[in-house]
Design an enzyme around this catalytic site. Structure first.
Site, PDB file in Angstrom:
ATOM      1  N   GLU A  56      21.984 -10.144 -33.686  1.00  0.00           N
ATOM      2  CA  GLU A  56      21.770  -9.069 -33.733  1.00  0.00           C
ATOM      3  C   GLU A  56      23.198  -8.241 -33.683  1.00  0.00           C
ATOM      4  OE1 GLU A  56      18.017  -5.684 -34.425  1.00  0.00           O
ATOM      5  OE2 GLU A  56      19.264  -5.679 -33.056  1.00  0.00           O
TER       6      GLU A  56
ATOM      7  N   SER B  11       0.323 -14.181 -35.002  1.00  0.00           N
ATOM      8  CA  SER B  11      -0.840 -14.187 -34.712  1.00  0.00           C
ATOM      9  C   SER B  11      -1.091 -15.852 -34.735  1.00  0.00           C
ATOM     10  CB  SER B  11      -2.167 -13.628 -35.069  1.00  0.00           C
ATOM     11  OG  SER B  11      -1.462 -14.084 -36.789  1.00  0.00           O
TER      12      SER B  11
ATOM     13  N   GLY C 200       0.791 -18.341 -33.641  1.00  0.00           N
ATOM     14  CA  GLY C 200       1.151 -19.246 -32.680  1.00  0.00           C
ATOM     15  C   GLY C 200       2.797 -19.762 -32.823  1.00  0.00           C
TER      16      GLY C 200
ATOM     17  N   ALA D 211       7.770  -8.862 -29.980  1.00  0.00           N
ATOM     18  CA  ALA D 211       6.796 -10.357 -29.627  1.00  0.00           C
ATOM     19  C   ALA D 211       8.017 -11.376 -29.478  1.00  0.00           C
ATOM     20  CB  ALA D 211       5.745  -9.963 -30.819  1.00  0.00           C
ATOM     21  N   GLY D 212       8.747 -11.518 -30.681  1.00  0.00           N
ATOM     22  CA  GLY D 212       9.880 -12.427 -30.294  1.00  0.00           C
ATOM     23  C   GLY D 212      10.410 -12.373 -29.604  1.00  0.00           C
ATOM     24  N   ASP D 213      10.623 -11.553 -28.917  1.00  0.00           N
ATOM     25  CA  ASP D 213      11.342 -11.202 -28.311  1.00  0.00           C
ATOM     26  C   ASP D 213      11.222 -12.044 -26.523  1.00  0.00           C
ATOM     27  OD1 ASP D 213      13.198 -10.079 -29.738  1.00  0.00           O
ATOM     28  OD2 ASP D 213      13.217  -8.089 -29.026  1.00  0.00           O
TER      29      ASP D 213
ATOM     30  N   ARG E  66       0.456  -4.033 -26.359  1.00  0.00           N
ATOM     31  CA  ARG E  66       1.079  -2.337 -25.437  1.00  0.00           C
ATOM     32  C   ARG E  66       1.795  -1.783 -27.212  1.00  0.00           C
ATOM     33  NH1 ARG E  66       2.944  -5.078 -20.011  1.00  0.00           N
ATOM     34  NH2 ARG E  66       0.694  -5.615 -19.096  1.00  0.00           N
TER      35      ARG E  66
ATOM     36  N   GLY F 190       5.494  -0.606 -28.271  1.00  0.00           N
ATOM     37  CA  GLY F 190       7.060  -0.637 -28.167  1.00  0.00           C
ATOM     38  C   GLY F 190       7.654  -1.912 -27.620  1.00  0.00           C
TER      39      GLY F 190
HETATM   40  O1  RIB Z   1      12.545  -7.098 -31.889  1.00  0.00           O
HETATM   41  C1  RIB Z   1      12.670  -6.326 -32.056  1.00  0.00           C
HETATM   42  C2  RIB Z   1      14.233  -4.850 -31.336  1.00  0.00           C
HETATM   43  O2  RIB Z   1      14.860  -5.379 -33.473  1.00  0.00           O
HETATM   44  C3  RIB Z   1      13.717  -3.566 -30.960  1.00  0.00           C
HETATM   45  O3  RIB Z   1      13.747  -3.392 -30.442  1.00  0.00           O
HETATM   46  C4  RIB Z   1      14.936  -2.989 -32.670  1.00  0.00           C
HETATM   47  O4  RIB Z   1      15.330  -2.422 -31.577  1.00  0.00           O
HETATM   48  C5  RIB Z   1      15.295  -4.163 -33.614  1.00  0.00           C
HETATM   49  O5  RIB Z   1      16.281  -4.719 -32.595  1.00  0.00           O
END
Ligand code: RIB
Length: 308
Positions: free
Chosen positions: A140, A224, A226, A251-253, A286, A288
């Site tokens: 990104e 979902s 896995g 979730a990936g982060d 959750r 955000g």
């Molecule tokens: O992976 C989620 C993120 O993608 C968000 O927080 C958003 O900012 C985008 O970068």
């Protein structure tokens, strides 16, 4: 115990909750609206620290209230943000995130100050790479700087985890060569390989293509369903934990951070994937991005409860 260096984006997320994600030409009502700290890089750096790792972050923000929001979230987690660039001219990156009633999302990102993460910025921070044990990076940011970061990290003999999100079709071949871990989701692996990746067999075939290019471990997150790990030893599937999802943002982060932290601690890859899976599983319950990331105690407790 060692150190994780995360290179990636910082964003302010504007989260719009709607029953359904609007289709082309459609206007829908927003049920709930929130601002929260986000950005794939910042989320991963926040999660690494919350999960217990000594974490340094390379990124760029503006000099605005969004920068304060992102930096204070990272500081509260314990991430070292002393190397983050602060621009006087560019505003902090932001993302508009639509989340529907089952927690699925679409995201539009405005890069802003993230564009200041240039190859020169990497040259100025070679000492941070030399000082790290694991280097974690996403896509990104400007591609050239991401690739330079990976090249430098490989040159220094560091373990590299490359999360190619959002995906690019133009990843240079040398990036794959000798890469320890690549962690796309099913959409991203389809985009980076140009192959279909809907069924498990298709995902495995696309992953094989990356192994042929020199990647050692391809770890594909499939929501979902896995995770699928493909290496020279074969294909292994890890089911996701069963949870009630309200928002899959980050979730990936969280998975990538959990994987990195567990590897840093010397866990085997199977345990590291399960740890990442558990952390991601909690995050989707959750709302955000950074507010959804669990602490280390929560993840350890969650894993323990699965076996009671
Ligand atoms: O992976 C989620 C993120 O993608 C968000 O927080 C958003 O900012 C985008 O970068």
């Amino acid at each position: 115990m060692g150190k994780i260096l995360v290179f990636g984006s910082s964003n302010a997320d504007m989260i719009l909750k709607t029953v359904n994600i609007p289709q082309k030409g459609e206007t829908v009502r927003c049920e709930d609206y929130k601002n929260a700290a986000g950005g794939k890089g910042a989320n991963q750096a926040c999660a690494c620290a919350k999960l217990g790792a000594d974490t340094v972050f390379l990124s760029a923000v503006g000099s605005d209230q969004f920068a304060d929001m992102v930096l204070s979230s990272l500081r509260a987690a314990g991430t070292d943000v002393s190397r983050v660039l602060k621009s006087a001219s560019q505003s902090t990156g932001f993302a508009v995130i639509n989340v529907d009633s089952v927690g699925e999302n679409t995201i539009v990102v405005v890069p802003g100050a993230n564009q200041l993460c240039t190859e020169e910025y990497i040259s100025e921070n070679l000492a941070a790479i030399a000082d790290a044990d694991i280097c974690l990076v996403q896509l990104e940011l400007p591609g050239k700087s991401v690739y330079e970061f990976i090249r430098q990290a490989k040159l220094c003999g560091k373990t590299v985890i490359f999360n190619p999100a959002p995906a690019s079709k133009d990843i240079p071949d040398d990036i794959y060569d000798g890469l320890d871990y690549i962690t796309p989701n099913e959409t991203e692996i389809a985009q980076i390989t140009g192959m279909a990746a809907e069924s498990e067999a298709e995902i495995a075939a696309a992953a094989e293509r990356l192994l042929e290019k020199g990647v050692k471990n391809v770890i594909v997150t499939i929501g979902s369903k896995g995770v699928i790990h493909v290496s020279s030893e074969g294909v292994r599937r890890y089911p996701a934990y069963k949870v009630k999802s309200v928002d899959t943002t980050a979730a990936g982060d969280t998975f990538n951070a959990g994987l990195a932290v567990a590897l840093l601690e010397g866990k085997g890859l199977q345990d590291a994937i399960s740890f990442g899976n558990a952390a991601a599983g909690i995050s989707v319950t959750r709302n955000g991005a950074q507010p959804s990331i669990p602490s280390r105690e929560e993840v350890d407790g969650f894993i323990k409860n699965q076996y009671i």
